[in-house]
Design a protein around this motif. Structure first.
Motif, PDB file in Angstrom:
ATOM      1  N   GLU A  98     -22.289  40.935 -27.130  1.00  0.00           N
ATOM      2  CA  GLU A  98     -22.717  40.618 -25.774  1.00  0.00           C
ATOM      3  C   GLU A  98     -23.979  39.766 -25.837  1.00  0.00           C
ATOM      4  O   GLU A  98     -24.915  40.079 -26.565  1.00  0.00           O
ATOM      5  CB  GLU A  98     -22.986  41.921 -25.026  1.00  0.00           C
ATOM      6  CG  GLU A  98     -23.316  41.739 -23.582  1.00  0.00           C
ATOM      7  CD  GLU A  98     -23.522  43.062 -22.880  1.00  0.00           C
ATOM      8  OE1 GLU A  98     -23.450  43.070 -21.653  1.00  0.00           O
ATOM      9  OE2 GLU A  98     -23.780  44.072 -23.558  1.00  0.00           O
ATOM     10  N   SER A  99     -24.005  38.706 -25.052  1.00  0.00           N
ATOM     11  CA  SER A  99     -25.128  37.766 -25.118  1.00  0.00           C
ATOM     12  C   SER A  99     -26.237  38.184 -24.154  1.00  0.00           C
ATOM     13  O   SER A  99     -26.352  37.661 -23.065  1.00  0.00           O
ATOM     14  CB  SER A  99     -24.664  36.362 -24.785  1.00  0.00           C
ATOM     15  OG  SER A  99     -24.171  36.320 -23.455  1.00  0.00           O
ATOM     16  N   THR A 100     -27.048  39.129 -24.569  1.00  0.00           N
ATOM     17  CA  THR A 100     -28.185  39.544 -23.755  1.00  0.00           C
ATOM     18  C   THR A 100     -29.459  39.049 -24.425  1.00  0.00           C
ATOM     19  O   THR A 100     -29.791  39.466 -25.526  1.00  0.00           O
ATOM     20  CB  THR A 100     -28.239  41.071 -23.605  1.00  0.00           C
ATOM     21  OG1 THR A 100     -28.127  41.662 -24.898  1.00  0.00           O
ATOM     22  CG2 THR A 100     -27.096  41.576 -22.751  1.00  0.00           C
TER      23      THR A 100
ATOM     24  N   ALA B  69     -22.526  38.136 -20.772  1.00  0.00           N
ATOM     25  CA  ALA B  69     -22.795  39.465 -20.217  1.00  0.00           C
ATOM     26  C   ALA B  69     -22.335  39.587 -18.772  1.00  0.00           C
ATOM     27  O   ALA B  69     -21.831  40.637 -18.363  1.00  0.00           O
ATOM     28  CB  ALA B  69     -24.282  39.780 -20.332  1.00  0.00           C
ATOM     29  N   LYS B  70     -22.479  38.535 -17.984  1.00  0.00           N
ATOM     30  CA  LYS B  70     -22.068  38.591 -16.576  1.00  0.00           C
ATOM     31  C   LYS B  70     -20.572  38.802 -16.431  1.00  0.00           C
ATOM     32  O   LYS B  70     -20.122  39.462 -15.514  1.00  0.00           O
ATOM     33  CB  LYS B  70     -22.469  37.311 -15.852  1.00  0.00           C
ATOM     34  CG  LYS B  70     -23.923  37.230 -15.518  1.00  0.00           C
ATOM     35  CD  LYS B  70     -24.198  36.008 -14.668  1.00  0.00           C
ATOM     36  CE  LYS B  70     -25.659  35.953 -14.277  1.00  0.00           C
ATOM     37  NZ  LYS B  70     -25.930  34.801 -13.427  1.00  0.00           N
TER      38      LYS B  70
ATOM     39  N   LYS C 248     -19.748  42.666 -17.457  1.00  0.00           N
ATOM     40  CA  LYS C 248     -20.545  43.757 -16.889  1.00  0.00           C
ATOM     41  C   LYS C 248     -19.977  44.313 -15.584  1.00  0.00           C
ATOM     42  O   LYS C 248     -20.434  45.331 -15.118  1.00  0.00           O
ATOM     43  CB  LYS C 248     -21.980  43.290 -16.620  1.00  0.00           C
ATOM     44  CG  LYS C 248     -22.801  43.194 -17.861  1.00  0.00           C
ATOM     45  CD  LYS C 248     -23.237  44.547 -18.307  1.00  0.00           C
ATOM     46  CE  LYS C 248     -24.230  44.416 -19.431  1.00  0.00           C
ATOM     47  NZ  LYS C 248     -24.552  45.650 -20.054  1.00  0.00           N
TER      48      LYS C 248
END
Length: 112
Positions: free
Chosen positions: A18-20, A42-43, A46
């Motif tokens: 996940e690209s956080t 992530a959007k 989520k």
């Protein structure tokens, strides 16, 4: 390196991350080239109610990966990423130098 060894021990071929923030980058750099990596926006993953813990998040991302429902984000090759990092750092240094020059000018103007 321990993660790489552990994943290899379980014969993992694909990893979804996940690209956080920037937290995915060191993991990506270690696993790049050895496994098929997918960087998940992530959007896009989520919007599921009831997920509250990291373990539940990881389980959910694994389910999405197995189902082929993760659209991978573009991650440029390592040399382009390095060039981007250097360019950003240069831009930051130039901004800092300009800010210092402006502070000196202000001090000199107030001293007159």
């Amino acid at each position: 390196m321990a993660l790489h060894d552990w994943l290899s021990g379980w014969e993992c071929t694909h990893v979804a991350i996940e690209s956080t923030g920037v937290y995915w980058k060191p993991v990506w750099n270690i696993l790049e080239g050895a496994l098929t990596l997918i960087l998940a926006n992530a959007k896009r993953i989520k919007h599921v109610p009831g997920r509250k813990t990291d373990i539940a998040d990881a389980t959910w991302i694994a389910q999405l990966l197995r189902s082929g429902l993760i659209t991978p984000s573009f991650v440029p090759p390592a040399d382009i990423r390095n060039l981007r990092d250097l360019t950003r750092y240069r831009r930051k240094l130039l901004r800092d130098a300009t800010a210092e020059k402006n502070r000196i000018h202000k001090i000199l103007q107030n001293a007159i």
